[in-house]
Design an enzyme around this catalytic site. Structure first.
Site, PDB file in Angstrom:
ATOM      1  CG  HIS A  78      41.661  29.279  14.109  1.00  0.00           C
ATOM      2  ND1 HIS A  78      42.656  30.231  14.180  1.00  0.00           N
ATOM      3  CD2 HIS A  78      40.909  29.600  13.010  1.00  0.00           C
ATOM      4  CE1 HIS A  78      42.511  31.088  13.172  1.00  0.00           C
ATOM      5  NE2 HIS A  78      41.475  30.727  12.457  1.00  0.00           N
ATOM      6  CD  GLU A  81      44.723  28.609  16.455  1.00  0.00           C
ATOM      7  OE1 GLU A  81      44.328  29.654  17.012  1.00  0.00           O
ATOM      8  OE2 GLU A  81      45.151  28.576  15.283  1.00  0.00           O
ATOM      9  CG  HIS A 208      43.404  32.970  17.807  1.00  0.00           C
ATOM     10  ND1 HIS A 208      43.139  32.563  16.516  1.00  0.00           N
ATOM     11  CD2 HIS A 208      42.434  33.862  18.115  1.00  0.00           C
ATOM     12  CE1 HIS A 208      42.047  33.180  16.067  1.00  0.00           C
ATOM     13  NE2 HIS A 208      41.611  33.979  17.014  1.00  0.00           N
ATOM     14  CD  GLU A 298      47.891  33.776  17.716  1.00  0.00           C
ATOM     15  OE1 GLU A 298      47.865  32.578  18.079  1.00  0.00           O
ATOM     16  OE2 GLU A 298      47.277  34.195  16.725  1.00  0.00           O
TER      17      GLU A 298
END
Length: 436
Positions: A78, A81, A208, A298
């Protein structure tokens, strides 16, 4: 304190956000600094024509050595990110510097592993996000590629096929892709799928931002929502995936605490579908189409942290990035040979009680990640009699287990016809705006 001031200025200069040209320069600088253990190659182009550069670390760059596992890190899928991108650039510099400093742990990793680092899968989206900068970055600005397509909703949906096969006792690995799949995906996705098909990756992580948690497959729920919540979707390797996620979480400075970004994840890990269901994601695709086990990391509450936050983020993730990479050396590995010691590629390796097989690579070597325990393992290939062994796996290095397959007697050569699998791609899920 003059020394402190100098160190602070050095860190500020050293840790910066890298636009595309800066990133390319940084990667080539590492290659120039460590020319004998690195190689840079491009796996394709973005929509706007930017190279998707990979930096490889190995004692024999550009060559797959039998019984040496292949590992990958993928960042910035992404575009907005960005921490993963910066961490992977810094990790590349770290590997080079530590190798030159003769750090035994890093030297062993580079000698025994072929490491591939793709800092940015979505360079076009990054440029959109970077033009806004950390202060004004919206939650979705630059998330998708140049066509505003979310790349983590762009892989062929193999989960629907897998969940059907589970009920019908069908294939449990290397699921076939739908017809015309190449026309149905973005250039960045196409490049990454071809990359996966060309290298026998064994372990991977996909970096991410937007939360702090280690997320493991499956991402797509088997069932509809129950009381408004999606349900846990375990893979056949659920215990192993949980351990892989825990390895990163506990080696990370604060992920394992559980409370981060206003969310609580026990031990800092979560099953993807249990968090929220996601179709056509990259981590499930790895597991269902290749030999690769991938988790999604994440890494920051803030998708585009300021440059001043990068030093502490690096210190928080450095040990975790190394520890997770080391997990590729657990389980069993070996060669599959015929009676004349010729290697057999694409042989199936199945473990009793785990409904997910892996295959040997073109050189006949295979790798099967496993937790400590005793397992019954079978190697099979068309035209050969299967061979079964029992093996006990410990917590240390992978156990070496070779297979020698005998040619099957001619009358037993009943090869099952390959049934054309229907494209069971699921209907599009409603748009989810979560970090993944």
């Amino acid at each position: 304190c003059l020394v402190c001031k100098k160190i602070y200025i050095h860190l500020k200069v050293y840790f910066q956000h890298h636009r595309y040209d800066d990133m390319v320069r940084a990667l080539f600088a590492v290659q120039n600094e460590c020319p004998y253990i690195t190689r840079i190659y491009s796996i394709g182009h973005s929509v706007e024509g930017r190279h998707l550069y990979v930096l490889e670390f190995s004692d024999n760059p550009g060559i797959h050595e039998a019984l040496e596992p292949e590992f990958k890190y993928v960042g910035n899928m992404h575009g907005n990110e960005v921490l993963g991108r910066e961490l992977l650039i810094k990790f590349s510099q770290f590997l080079c510097e530590e190798y030159r400093a003769r750090n035994q742990r890093i030297m062993r990793l580079i000698h025994d592993t072929r490491i591939h680092i793709l800092p940015s899968m979505n360079p076009d989206g990054y440029e959109v996000a970077a033009r806004q900068g950390p202060e004004f970055n919206g939650y979705l600005v630059g998330r998708g590629n140049a066509r505003e397509i979310d790349l983590n909703r762009n892989f062929p949906d193999l989960n629907a096929l897998m969940y059907y096969y589970e009920k019908t006792n069908g294939r449990n690995h290397h699921l076939p892709l739908p017809d015309n799949w190449e026309q149905q995906v973005e250039p960045e996705t196409l490049a990454v799928i071809k990359w996966m098909q060309n290298y026998n990756f064994i372990l991977s992580a996909n970096l991410h931002g937007g939360a702090v948690v280690a997320n493991y497959p499956f991402d797509k729920s088997r069932d509809p929502r129950i009381r408004g919540r999606t349900t846990y979707a375990a893979t056949p390797d659920d215990k192993l995936f949980r351990q892989l996620a825990r390895t990163y979480s506990y080696a990370h400075s604060w992920m394992h605490n559980g409370w981060n970004c206003g969310d609580f994840f026990n031990e800092g890990i979560t099953n993807g579908a249990s968090w929220y269901s996601l179709s056509k994601g990259m981590q499930d695709f790895n597991y269902l189409h290749t030999n690769c086990f991938e988790i999604t990391l994440e890494l920051s509450c803030d998708k585009f942290p300021s440059a001043s936050a990068l030093p502490s983020e690096w210190m928080g993730n450095r040990e975790a990035l190394v520890s997770y990479l080391e997990q590729v050396h657990h389980g069993i590995k070996g060669m599959v040979y015929d009676e004349n010691n010729n290697p057999i590629g694409n042989a199936e390796i199945s473990v009793a009680g785990i409904y997910h097989d892996v295959t040997s690579g073109v050189d006949g070597d295979y790798f099967r990640l496993l937790l400590p325990g005793t397992y019954t393992v079978t190697a099979s290939a068309p035209g050969y009699l299967p061979s079964t062994s029992t093996v006990t796996v410990g917590p240390a290095e992978a156990i070496l287990l070779h297979f020698y397959l005998k040619t099957a007697p001619k009358q037993n050569l009943k090869v099952k016809p390959h049934t054309g699998k229907k494209n069971l791609s699921a209907h599009k899920a409603p748009l989810k705006l979560g970090p993944r």
